[in-house]
Design a protein around this motif. Structure first.
Motif, mmCIF file in Angstrom:
data_model
loop_
_atom_site.group_PDB
_atom_site.id
_atom_site.type_symbol
_atom_site.label_atom_id
_atom_site.label_comp_id
_atom_site.label_asym_id
_atom_site.label_seq_id
_atom_site.Cartn_x
_atom_site.Cartn_y
_atom_site.Cartn_z
ATOM 1 N N ASN A 51 -8.312 -6.369 -5.406
ATOM 2 C CA ASN A 51 -7.537 -6.615 -6.623
ATOM 3 C C ASN A 51 -8.174 -5.958 -7.843
ATOM 4 O O ASN A 51 -7.478 -5.418 -8.717
ATOM 5 N N HIS A 52 -9.468 -6.023 -7.930
ATOM 6 C CA HIS A 52 -10.196 -5.481 -9.085
ATOM 7 C C HIS A 52 -9.886 -4.003 -9.283
ATOM 8 O O HIS A 52 -9.698 -3.538 -10.409
ATOM 9 N N TYR A 53 -9.830 -3.285 -8.174
ATOM 10 C CA TYR A 53 -9.607 -1.844 -8.241
ATOM 11 C C TYR A 53 -8.182 -1.432 -7.872
ATOM 12 O O TYR A 53 -7.875 -0.236 -7.877
ATOM 13 N N GLY A 54 -7.328 -2.395 -7.547
ATOM 14 C CA GLY A 54 -5.971 -2.039 -7.127
ATOM 15 C C GLY A 54 -5.984 -1.132 -5.918
ATOM 16 O O GLY A 54 -5.226 -0.159 -5.834
ATOM 17 N N THR A 55 -6.837 -1.453 -4.962
ATOM 18 C CA THR A 55 -7.103 -0.579 -3.822
ATOM 19 C C THR A 55 -5.839 -0.175 -3.079
ATOM 20 O O THR A 55 -5.702 0.972 -2.635
ATOM 21 N N PHE A 56 -4.907 -1.112 -2.926
ATOM 22 C CA PHE A 56 -3.709 -0.829 -2.139
ATOM 23 C C PHE A 56 -2.465 -0.702 -3.014
ATOM 24 O O PHE A 56 -1.364 -1.043 -2.607
ATOM 25 N N ASN A 57 -2.703 -0.216 -4.254
ATOM 26 C CA ASN A 57 -1.634 0.177 -5.162
ATOM 27 C C ASN A 57 -0.915 -1.004 -5.810
ATOM 28 O O ASN A 57 0.032 -0.811 -6.568
ATOM 29 N N TYR A 58 -1.363 -2.231 -5.497
ATOM 30 C CA TYR A 58 -0.766 -3.423 -6.099
ATOM 31 C C TYR A 58 -1.857 -4.444 -6.408
ATOM 32 O O TYR A 58 -2.871 -4.513 -5.714
ATOM 33 N N TYR A 59 -1.620 -5.229 -7.450
ATOM 34 C CA TYR A 59 -2.445 -6.392 -7.745
ATOM 35 C C TYR A 59 -1.691 -7.625 -7.237
ATOM 36 O O TYR A 59 -0.490 -7.760 -7.486
ATOM 37 N N SER A 60 -2.399 -8.498 -6.542
ATOM 38 C CA SER A 60 -1.740 -9.590 -5.828
ATOM 39 C C SER A 60 -2.287 -10.951 -6.240
ATOM 40 O O SER A 60 -3.470 -11.081 -6.592
ATOM 41 N N PRO A 61 -1.459 -11.991 -6.152
ATOM 42 C CA PRO A 61 -1.909 -13.344 -6.489
ATOM 43 C C PRO A 61 -3.018 -13.829 -5.559
ATOM 44 O O PRO A 61 -3.039 -13.520 -4.369
ATOM 45 N N MET A 62 -3.939 -14.598 -6.140
ATOM 46 C CA MET A 62 -4.973 -15.286 -5.386
ATOM 47 C C MET A 62 -4.889 -16.771 -5.757
ATOM 48 O O MET A 62 -5.185 -17.153 -6.898
ATOM 49 N N VAL A 63 -4.478 -17.585 -4.795
ATOM 50 C CA VAL A 63 -4.245 -19.008 -5.043
ATOM 51 C C VAL A 63 -5.270 -19.820 -4.268
ATOM 52 O O VAL A 63 -5.510 -19.563 -3.083
ATOM 53 N N LEU B 297 3.668 -18.580 -6.841
ATOM 54 C CA LEU B 297 3.897 -17.308 -6.149
ATOM 55 C C LEU B 297 5.269 -16.742 -6.495
ATOM 56 O O LEU B 297 5.419 -15.514 -6.647
ATOM 57 N N LYS B 298 6.260 -17.601 -6.633
ATOM 58 C CA LYS B 298 7.586 -17.123 -7.024
ATOM 59 C C LYS B 298 7.560 -16.507 -8.422
ATOM 60 O O LYS B 298 8.221 -15.496 -8.688
ATOM 61 N N ASP B 299 6.779 -17.127 -9.319
ATOM 62 C CA ASP B 299 6.721 -16.655 -10.707
ATOM 63 C C ASP B 299 5.758 -15.501 -10.923
ATOM 64 O O ASP B 299 5.736 -14.905 -11.999
ATOM 65 N N HIS B 300 4.943 -15.208 -9.899
ATOM 66 C CA HIS B 300 3.927 -14.158 -10.046
ATOM 67 C C HIS B 300 3.962 -13.210 -8.832
ATOM 68 O O HIS B 300 3.112 -13.257 -7.972
ATOM 69 N N PRO B 301 4.966 -12.358 -8.783
ATOM 70 C CA PRO B 301 5.028 -11.367 -7.706
ATOM 71 C C PRO B 301 3.936 -10.327 -7.863
ATOM 72 O O PRO B 301 3.285 -10.240 -8.926
ATOM 73 N N PRO B 302 3.687 -9.523 -6.837
ATOM 74 C CA PRO B 302 2.666 -8.474 -6.950
ATOM 75 C C PRO B 302 3.010 -7.487 -8.064
ATOM 76 O O PRO B 302 4.186 -7.229 -8.344
ATOM 77 N N VAL B 303 1.961 -6.962 -8.689
ATOM 78 C CA VAL B 303 2.130 -6.039 -9.824
ATOM 79 C C VAL B 303 1.675 -4.651 -9.387
ATOM 80 O O VAL B 303 0.549 -4.467 -8.916
ATOM 81 N N LYS B 304 2.549 -3.668 -9.565
ATOM 82 C CA LYS B 304 2.196 -2.310 -9.159
ATOM 83 C C LYS B 304 1.134 -1.733 -10.075
ATOM 84 O O LYS B 304 1.150 -1.929 -11.295
ATOM 85 N N LYS B 305 0.216 -1.020 -9.486
ATOM 86 C CA LYS B 305 -0.904 -0.426 -10.229
ATOM 87 C C LYS B 305 -0.415 0.654 -11.190
ATOM 88 O O LYS B 305 0.461 1.447 -10.836
#
Length: 379
Positions: free
Chosen positions: A316-328, A371-379
């Protein structure tokens, strides 16, 4: 797989006889073609009519004379190796019925156990051939997994994967086993594709919850009460109780498990519909995190869970896979007080895109809402 005739310079991967037959209708060139796990022995193919250049056959079966001809023409053929308990060139994921074939409560003669015993003999220092077959097998898992989750060119997947982390030794009687199952059930019912590490404990609770998607919570809690008669994976009737649940409540929901023979002494759970089992634990762990772009839910666990949390935070820190994702984080006491992992991540993520994607809760419904309110964010 739908195939049309491509330009000769484009690589083509064929895994079904129907796809092969469709492909050759467009011409007689097999240039840049890789064909996997196909049985050509009874098809009556006249190989002399084909052109070969960079053509590879993986685990395919031929008549002896056809195999000799193809090799003379320069085709590369990787035959299935003899005396292996696993098939390196398989083109699909596993299911629990296949892995458990041969199992009985009195003696475990399952395919899963035979593969684990074979792997254990050279677990830390395999010879070159064994190492290569294992890598080819794990690549086959990668490919079958891609067929399942359908990744797009930007890295996002068609299936909305949410992964779960947590302790493998968590008892079936633990409150977080039940909370994890209820959370996974809610997410599966909301359209998320639930993913676990495939083993016992929190991993089993994850797949169990998804299995009971669209069934009542009462039925899920009844299933847990049946499982609790053998609370730890070392208990003699651990699998027996799982089978009782499956028999009482057939036709469950779908989910994914990604276990490893590296920890083959821990039984794979029986509640996932799709099982991507790897030899390499490092590839398996990274893959689980990489595909869970819609979020990771972290239930209480020990050192392994902590490692995976920071692996995910690094991605997540580096957006390794092109998206930032929720961590719950499921478990306020565990992650805010006992370990202080959540406050640490909030500090480490300050100023980063994933800072706002961190969440701490004790309630399954709250996790679904976040999770519904916080979808993945594209880098």
């Amino acid at each position: 797989m739908h195939l049309t005739k491509f330009d000769d310079n484009q690589e083509v991967f064929i895994k079904e006889i129907k796809s092969f037959q469709q492909f050759i209708r467009g011409g007689n060139s097999l240039k840049n073609c890789t064909l996997q796990d196909l049985d050509f022995r009874d098809l009556g193919i006249n190989w002399k009519t084909f052109k070969f250049n960079n053509t590879t056959f993986l685990g395919c079966l031929f008549k002896v004379e056809d195999k000799i001809f193809l090799e003379k023409k320069g085709a590369t053929i990787f035959p299935c190796p003899p005396k292996l308990p696993y098939f390196p060139f398989r083109k699909s994921l596993y299911n629990w019925e296949e892995l458990m074939e041969g199992y009985s409560p009195k003696k475990d003669n399952s395919i899963d156990y035979h593969i684990y015993r074979h792997f254990s003999k050279s677990k830390f220092n395999p010879n070159i051939n064994e190492a290569l077959w294992q890598r080819i097998h794990d690549h086959a898992m990668d490919d079958a997994l891609r067929d399942l989750i359908e990744p797009r060119s930007d890295g996002m997947t068609e299936k909305k994967c949410v992964g779960f982390m947590g302790g493998h030794g968590t008892l079936r009687t633990d409150e977080f086993y039940t909370k994890t199952a209820l959370t996974a059930k809610l997410l599966a019912e909301a359209g998320y594709f639930v993913v676990s590490g495939g083993g016992p404990g929190i991993m089993e609770a994850t797949n169990l919850g998804a299995y009971f998607a669209k069934k009542s919570n009462k039925k899920l809690l009844d299933a847990i009460s049946i499982l609790q008669k053998a609370p730890h994976f070392s208990d003699k009737n651990f699998h027996t109780q799982s089978i009782k649940v499956l028999e009482k409540y057939p036709k469950g929901g779908k989910s994914l498990a990604i276990p490893t023979w590296f920890y083959g002494h821990e039984p794979s759970n029986l509640f996932a519909s799709h099982i991507a089992k790897y030899f390499s634990n490092s590839i398996r762990e990274d893959t689980l995190l990489a595909i869970s772009l819609y979020g990771i839910v972290c239930s209480p666990g020990s050192a392994g869970t902590t490692q995976e949390i920071f692996m995910d935070a690094t991605q997540n820190h580096y957006g390794t896979f092109n998206y930032y994702s929720p961590m719950v984080f499921l478990g306020k006491k565990r992650y805010e007080i006992d370990t202080m992992i959540f406050p640490l991540l909030k500090q480490l993520s300050f100023g980063k895109e994933y800072h706002k994607l961190l969440h701490l809760s004790d309630e399954p419904k709250d996790i679904l809402s976040f999770l519904k309110d916080h979808p993945p964010v594209k880098k």
